[in-house]
Write a protein that holds these residues in place. Structure first.
Motif, PDB file in Angstrom:
ATOM      1  N   ALA A  46       0.812  -1.224   0.000  1.00  0.00           N
ATOM      2  CA  ALA A  46       0.000   0.000   0.000  1.00  0.00           C
ATOM      3  C   ALA A  46       0.842   1.269   0.000  1.00  0.00           C
ATOM      4  CB  ALA A  46      -0.913   0.000   1.226  1.00  0.00           C
ATOM      5  N   ILE A  47       2.167   1.142   0.039  1.00  0.00           N
ATOM      6  CA  ILE A  47       3.000   2.317   0.269  1.00  0.00           C
ATOM      7  C   ILE A  47       2.884   3.349  -0.852  1.00  0.00           C
ATOM      8  CG2 ILE A  47       5.117   1.447  -0.813  1.00  0.00           C
ATOM      9  CD1 ILE A  47       4.895   3.322   2.540  1.00  0.00           C
ATOM     10  N   GLY A  48       2.655   2.908  -2.077  1.00  0.00           N
ATOM     11  CA  GLY A  48       2.472   3.854  -3.170  1.00  0.00           C
ATOM     12  C   GLY A  48       1.236   4.712  -2.964  1.00  0.00           C
ATOM     13  N   LEU A  60      -1.274   9.908  -1.217  1.00  0.00           N
ATOM     14  CA  LEU A  60      -2.214  10.621  -0.356  1.00  0.00           C
ATOM     15  C   LEU A  60      -1.463  11.563   0.578  1.00  0.00           C
ATOM     16  CD1 LEU A  60      -5.111  11.059   0.620  1.00  0.00           C
ATOM     17  CD2 LEU A  60      -4.812   9.079   2.154  1.00  0.00           C
ATOM     18  N   PHE A  61      -0.310  11.125   1.069  1.00  0.00           N
ATOM     19  CA  PHE A  61       0.505  11.959   1.960  1.00  0.00           C
ATOM     20  C   PHE A  61       0.872  13.281   1.302  1.00  0.00           C
ATOM     21  CE2 PHE A  61       5.118  12.981   2.228  1.00  0.00           C
ATOM     22  CZ  PHE A  61       5.080  13.757   3.381  1.00  0.00           C
ATOM     23  N   TYR A  62       1.394  13.220   0.074  1.00  0.00           N
ATOM     24  CA  TYR A  62       1.805  14.460  -0.585  1.00  0.00           C
ATOM     25  C   TYR A  62       0.609  15.373  -0.840  1.00  0.00           C
ATOM     26  CZ  TYR A  62       6.658  13.069  -1.304  1.00  0.00           C
ATOM     27  OH  TYR A  62       7.975  12.721  -1.109  1.00  0.00           O
ATOM     28  N   GLY A  63      -0.539  14.793  -1.185  1.00  0.00           N
ATOM     29  CA  GLY A  63      -1.728  15.608  -1.373  1.00  0.00           C
ATOM     30  C   GLY A  63      -2.109  16.359  -0.107  1.00  0.00           C
ATOM     31  N   LYS A  64      -2.079  15.667   1.018  1.00  0.00           N
ATOM     32  CA  LYS A  64      -2.393  16.294   2.302  1.00  0.00           C
ATOM     33  C   LYS A  64      -1.351  17.349   2.673  1.00  0.00           C
ATOM     34  CE  LYS A  64      -4.880  12.465   4.534  1.00  0.00           C
ATOM     35  NZ  LYS A  64      -5.975  13.287   5.106  1.00  0.00           N
ATOM     36  N   ALA A  82       8.487   6.054  -1.326  1.00  0.00           N
ATOM     37  CA  ALA A  82       7.991   4.708  -1.041  1.00  0.00           C
ATOM     38  C   ALA A  82       9.136   3.709  -0.971  1.00  0.00           C
ATOM     39  CB  ALA A  82       6.985   4.293  -2.121  1.00  0.00           C
ATOM     40  N   GLY A  83      10.063   3.818  -1.927  1.00  0.00           N
ATOM     41  CA  GLY A  83      11.193   2.894  -1.940  1.00  0.00           C
ATOM     42  C   GLY A  83      12.075   3.038  -0.722  1.00  0.00           C
ATOM     43  N   SER A  84      12.315   4.287  -0.286  1.00  0.00           N
ATOM     44  CA  SER A  84      13.207   4.499   0.852  1.00  0.00           C
ATOM     45  C   SER A  84      12.574   4.020   2.159  1.00  0.00           C
ATOM     46  CB  SER A  84      13.597   5.977   0.964  1.00  0.00           C
ATOM     47  OG  SER A  84      12.470   6.784   1.224  1.00  0.00           O
TER      48      SER A  84
END
Length: 398
Positions: free
Chosen positions: A20-22, A27-31, A59-61
């Protein structure tokens, strides 16, 4: 080190969170940008955001860091952390920004995971976040101290002493401190951030490798103009601004130098491999080797579309010839000249001495292919070092 309790929880939930990390990072950046629009305007790269590259890198990191904590609990992934910290330092990221990121990241995690985010799971991943944030801030503050700056004060005005059109798409800007102060020291292979004000008022930042050696009386960056759809949108807005608007005598805001792909002092044989604009840190390394009378064998490799597209081609070859035991091999897809090689990088007939250290810079597919060939030729993976322009997607695409 992750606590024993959290290690078990993270190990058990890593597949679900990883899957689900993608969605979480999107969603994180949108918020984050809704609450803090100044961050996308003046700190984050709008082009990378639009292309989804920053989301992939984050997500990768996160996934790589969490995986390392549960599979190698007694160590830290210092190479990955160091690379991120150098990038953050070049942007002037502060300790106070990490709680802001935490707030919106965990809001996104809660929305995406729903009922699966139990208090125990939230506590474990909270520990992962703060372990990563704590490691990064420690490294970043050390980097600031080494350059004698603070996180809020990494920028200095530099004057464009001259600009040189290297190719149709690449221009070199020679820079000197606007106030006449001493130039900060740097290591061959490092980069600076350049901040420009765009027509809409945004102060966007991009990183450019220093193509001159530390001993040079000036600092030089060579900027490739981004074409295609990006040329009319955020992906190429800074490179196009520099090419079309910045002239000799203008002033640029430039950060102190950072970057973890640096030429190490060694008597080992070297391979310096690049493609396209990736030759810029390699040129700095080559000039430094020539300035310091390096005598060990050096093999210079470069791939490009054509000789006319090869930035700093004359310097690339001339600096190689200054070294007593160095050879250059250039590959071009079209319009090869006598002495050039046709096609893409192919190391089949390139001799590689035992104990060679390799430095790579260029597009990710090029570096993956070069790394595989170098390993096949006997180079130890730990002795292959690379630089990615933009978000580091090596882990994200692994």
């Amino acid at each position: 080190m992750l606590s024993e309790k959290s290690t078990a929880t993270v190990r058990a939930t890593l597949p679900a969170v990883g899957a689900a990390i993608g969605d979480i990072t999107e969603l994180f950046y949108g918020k984050l940008f809704t609450a803090h629009p100044e961050l996308i305007r003046d700190l984050f790269n709008r082009g990378n955001q639009n292309a989804g590259l920053q989301k992939q890198a984050l997500a990768g990191s996160i996934a790589a860091f969490a995986t390392h904590l549960v599979t190698h609990p007694d160590t830290r992934p210092d190479v990955m952390l160091g690379r991120i910290a150098h990038k953050h330092a070049s942007l002037g990221v502060t300790r106070e920004q990490y709680p802001i990121v935490h707030k919106y990241l965990f809001e996104a995690i809660a929305e995406i995971l729903g009922d699966a985010l139990t208090p125990e799971v939230a506590e474990a991943w909270d520990e992962v976040y703060w372990l990563m944030a704590g490691a990064l801030t420690t490294i970043e503050e050390r980097l600031y101290a080494e350059q004698q700056v603070t996180a809020a004060d990494v920028w200095r005005p530099w004057t464009v002493a001259a600009r040189v059109e290297e190719t149709a798409d690449c221009t070199t800007f020679h820079l000197t401190p606007a106030d006449g102060s001493p130039m900060p020291a740097f290591k061959p292979g490092q980069y600076v951030s350049v901040q420009v004000e765009l027509p809409d008022g945004a102060r966007q930042i991009r990183q450019y490798s220093l193509s001159s050696a530390p001993g040079s009386p000036i600092r030089s960056i060579t900027v490739k103009r981004v074409h295609g759809p990006a040329a009319t949108g955020p992906d190429g807005e800074v490179s196009n601004h520099l090419h079309t608007e910045v002239r000799t005598g203008d002033t640029l805001n430039v950060s102190t130098p950072y970057g973890d792909l640096t030429l190490q002092d060694t008597t080992a044989p070297l391979i310096l491999a690049s493609a396209g604009i990736g030759c810029t840190p390699i040129l700095s390394m080559l000039e430094h080797l020539a300035d310091t009378a390096h005598t060990a064998p050096v093999t210079v490799l470069h791939a490009d579309r054509s000789p006319a597209d090869h930035p700093l081609r004359t310097d690339h070859r001339a600096l190689t010839h200054k070294l007593p035991d160095a050879t250059a091999h250039f590959w071009y897809e079209t319009n090869t000249e006598p002495g050039d090689r046709e096609g893409r990088l192919d190391l089949t007939d390139i001799p590689v001495a035992p104990g060679t250290h390799a430095y790579l810079c260029g597009p990710l597919p090029f570096m993956r292919a070069a790394r595989e060939q170098l390993i096949t030729k006997g180079i130890t993976p730990a002795d292959i070092h690379y630089e990615v322009f933009g978000p580091d997607l090596w882990l994200a695409s692994a």
